[in-house]
Design a protein around this motif. Structure first.
Motif, PDB file in Angstrom:
ATOM      1  N   ARG A  31       0.870  -1.173   0.000  1.00  0.00           N
ATOM      2  CA  ARG A  31       0.000   0.000   0.000  1.00  0.00           C
ATOM      3  C   ARG A  31       0.907   1.223   0.000  1.00  0.00           C
ATOM      4  NH1 ARG A  31      -4.672   0.246   4.140  1.00  0.00           N
ATOM      5  NH2 ARG A  31      -5.553  -1.100   2.540  1.00  0.00           N
ATOM      6  N   TYR A  32       0.756   2.042  -1.001  1.00  0.00           N
ATOM      7  CA  TYR A  32       1.501   3.287  -1.131  1.00  0.00           C
ATOM      8  C   TYR A  32       0.790   4.389  -0.352  1.00  0.00           C
ATOM      9  CZ  TYR A  32       3.712   1.233  -5.306  1.00  0.00           C
ATOM     10  OH  TYR A  32       4.404   0.438  -6.177  1.00  0.00           O
ATOM     11  N   CYS A  33       1.551   5.383   0.102  1.00  0.00           N
ATOM     12  CA  CYS A  33       0.915   6.545   0.720  1.00  0.00           C
ATOM     13  C   CYS A  33       1.726   7.790   0.412  1.00  0.00           C
ATOM     14  CB  CYS A  33       0.743   6.361   2.227  1.00  0.00           C
ATOM     15  SG  CYS A  33       2.275   6.295   3.158  1.00  0.00           S
ATOM     16  N   SER A  34       1.026   8.904   0.414  1.00  0.00           N
ATOM     17  CA  SER A  34       1.659  10.195   0.174  1.00  0.00           C
ATOM     18  C   SER A  34       0.826  11.283   0.827  1.00  0.00           C
ATOM     19  CB  SER A  34       1.777  10.468  -1.331  1.00  0.00           C
ATOM     20  OG  SER A  34       2.340  11.748  -1.562  1.00  0.00           O
ATOM     21  N   ARG A  35       1.481  12.379   1.169  1.00  0.00           N
ATOM     22  CA  ARG A  35       0.755  13.550   1.673  1.00  0.00           C
ATOM     23  C   ARG A  35       0.320  14.447   0.522  1.00  0.00           C
ATOM     24  NH1 ARG A  35       6.149  16.069   4.138  1.00  0.00           N
ATOM     25  NH2 ARG A  35       6.987  16.810   2.175  1.00  0.00           N
ATOM     26  N   LEU A  53      -1.862  10.028   3.326  1.00  0.00           N
ATOM     27  CA  LEU A  53      -1.402   9.990   4.705  1.00  0.00           C
ATOM     28  C   LEU A  53      -0.456  11.163   4.911  1.00  0.00           C
ATOM     29  CD1 LEU A  53      -0.437   7.089   6.920  1.00  0.00           C
ATOM     30  CD2 LEU A  53       1.184   8.938   6.695  1.00  0.00           C
ATOM     31  N   ASP A  54      -0.777  11.976   5.907  1.00  0.00           N
ATOM     32  CA  ASP A  54       0.066  13.116   6.266  1.00  0.00           C
ATOM     33  C   ASP A  54       0.550  12.890   7.693  1.00  0.00           C
ATOM     34  OD1 ASP A  54       1.146  15.583   7.093  1.00  0.00           O
ATOM     35  OD2 ASP A  54      -0.289  16.724   5.894  1.00  0.00           O
ATOM     36  N   LEU A  55       1.851  12.751   7.869  1.00  0.00           N
ATOM     37  CA  LEU A  55       2.403  12.476   9.195  1.00  0.00           C
ATOM     38  C   LEU A  55       2.116  13.575  10.207  1.00  0.00           C
ATOM     39  CD1 LEU A  55       5.830  10.937   8.167  1.00  0.00           C
ATOM     40  CD2 LEU A  55       3.855   9.748   9.138  1.00  0.00           C
ATOM     41  N   PHE A  61      -4.317   8.669   9.665  1.00  0.00           N
ATOM     42  CA  PHE A  61      -3.670   7.382   9.898  1.00  0.00           C
ATOM     43  C   PHE A  61      -4.634   6.205   9.813  1.00  0.00           C
ATOM     44  CE2 PHE A  61      -0.201   9.311  12.897  1.00  0.00           C
ATOM     45  CZ  PHE A  61       0.235  10.127  11.868  1.00  0.00           C
ATOM     46  N   GLY A  62      -5.852   6.373  10.307  1.00  0.00           N
ATOM     47  CA  GLY A  62      -6.803   5.263  10.401  1.00  0.00           C
ATOM     48  C   GLY A  62      -7.083   4.589   9.071  1.00  0.00           C
ATOM     49  N   ILE A  63      -7.413   5.358   8.072  1.00  0.00           N
ATOM     50  CA  ILE A  63      -7.718   4.796   6.749  1.00  0.00           C
ATOM     51  C   ILE A  63      -6.477   4.162   6.153  1.00  0.00           C
ATOM     52  CG2 ILE A  63      -8.346   5.402   4.374  1.00  0.00           C
ATOM     53  CD1 ILE A  63     -10.287   7.475   5.619  1.00  0.00           C
ATOM     54  N   LEU A  88       2.423   7.727  14.703  1.00  0.00           N
ATOM     55  CA  LEU A  88       2.102   6.703  13.708  1.00  0.00           C
ATOM     56  C   LEU A  88       2.302   5.305  14.283  1.00  0.00           C
ATOM     57  CD1 LEU A  88       1.173   5.971  10.880  1.00  0.00           C
ATOM     58  CD2 LEU A  88       3.560   6.171  10.135  1.00  0.00           C
ATOM     59  N   THR A  89       3.355   5.105  15.048  1.00  0.00           N
ATOM     60  CA  THR A  89       3.590   3.804  15.677  1.00  0.00           C
ATOM     61  C   THR A  89       2.462   3.462  16.639  1.00  0.00           C
ATOM     62  OG1 THR A  89       5.982   4.005  15.439  1.00  0.00           O
ATOM     63  CG2 THR A  89       5.181   2.480  17.119  1.00  0.00           C
ATOM     64  N   ASP A  90       2.057   4.417  17.458  1.00  0.00           N
ATOM     65  CA  ASP A  90       0.938   4.187  18.382  1.00  0.00           C
ATOM     66  C   ASP A  90      -0.334   3.815  17.624  1.00  0.00           C
ATOM     67  OD1 ASP A  90       2.590   4.754  20.531  1.00  0.00           O
ATOM     68  OD2 ASP A  90       1.779   6.774  20.857  1.00  0.00           O
ATOM     69  N   ALA A  91      -0.614   4.535  16.550  1.00  0.00           N
ATOM     70  CA  ALA A  91      -1.811   4.243  15.750  1.00  0.00           C
ATOM     71  C   ALA A  91      -1.709   2.864  15.106  1.00  0.00           C
ATOM     72  CB  ALA A  91      -2.001   5.321  14.684  1.00  0.00           C
ATOM     73  N   ALA A  92      -0.515   2.487  14.659  1.00  0.00           N
ATOM     74  CA  ALA A  92      -0.320   1.178  14.033  1.00  0.00           C
ATOM     75  C   ALA A  92      -0.563   0.055  15.030  1.00  0.00           C
ATOM     76  CB  ALA A  92       1.090   1.080  13.448  1.00  0.00           C
ATOM     77  N   VAL A  93      -0.067   0.218  16.241  1.00  0.00           N
ATOM     78  CA  VAL A  93      -0.290  -0.793  17.277  1.00  0.00           C
ATOM     79  C   VAL A  93      -1.788  -0.929  17.554  1.00  0.00           C
ATOM     80  CG1 VAL A  93       0.084  -1.334  19.717  1.00  0.00           C
ATOM     81  CG2 VAL A  93       2.000  -0.562  18.305  1.00  0.00           C
ATOM     82  N   LYS A  94      -2.477   0.186  17.676  1.00  0.00           N
ATOM     83  CA  LYS A  94      -3.926   0.160  17.913  1.00  0.00           C
ATOM     84  C   LYS A  94      -4.665  -0.497  16.749  1.00  0.00           C
ATOM     85  CE  LYS A  94      -4.065   4.195  20.878  1.00  0.00           C
ATOM     86  NZ  LYS A  94      -4.448   5.609  21.006  1.00  0.00           N
ATOM     87  N   ALA A  95      -4.135  -0.346  15.518  1.00  0.00           N
ATOM     88  CA  ALA A  95      -4.779  -0.917  14.332  1.00  0.00           C
ATOM     89  C   ALA A  95      -4.448  -2.393  14.143  1.00  0.00           C
ATOM     90  CB  ALA A  95      -4.365  -0.128  13.092  1.00  0.00           C
TER      91      ALA A  95
END
Length: 119
Positions: A31-35, A53-55, A61-63, A88-95
């Protein structure tokens, strides 16, 4: 079932090489992402799985992380990198992301180059 990998930083020199290698791996889907929305649109028109995705915007982050098994993070060397990587790491763990790689840098212990030294 193939693992799905979200690659953050895939438009840069290093990230584009990572994506190229992953695209040739039959065990993963990328999956590619860009701001930049125009870049996301271009990838999508090529049939790629691409998301915005914008850091600096954790609400994006969710989508981007939905359905992701693995995450590769490549961020710029700024003070913002610390907060961006952490959120982003926190969101990834939650996901439910099971594997995270964060590309960093190593330097000699006595390095005085600013962006290398504080890493």
């Amino acid at each position: 079932m193939k693992a799905k990998v979200l690659v953050v930083g895939c438009t840069g020199q290093t990230g584009s090489l990572i994506v190229e290698q992953l695209e040739n791996n039959n065990l993963v889907d990328v999956r590619y992402c860009s701001r930049r929305q125009e870049q996301v649109n271009r990838w999508q028109s090529e049939g790629k799985d691409a998301v915005y995705l914008d850091l600096n915007e954790p609400r994006t982050f969710g989508i981007a992380l939905a359905g992701i098994d693995r995450l590769f993070i490549l961020t710029g060397y700024t003070v913002d990198m610390l907060l961006q990587s952490k959120t982003l790491t926190d969101a990834a763990v939650k996901a439910g992301v099971s594997h995270i790689v964060h590309w960093g840098i190593f330097a000699n212990w006595d390095c005085t180059e600013g962006h290398f030294a504080w890493h």
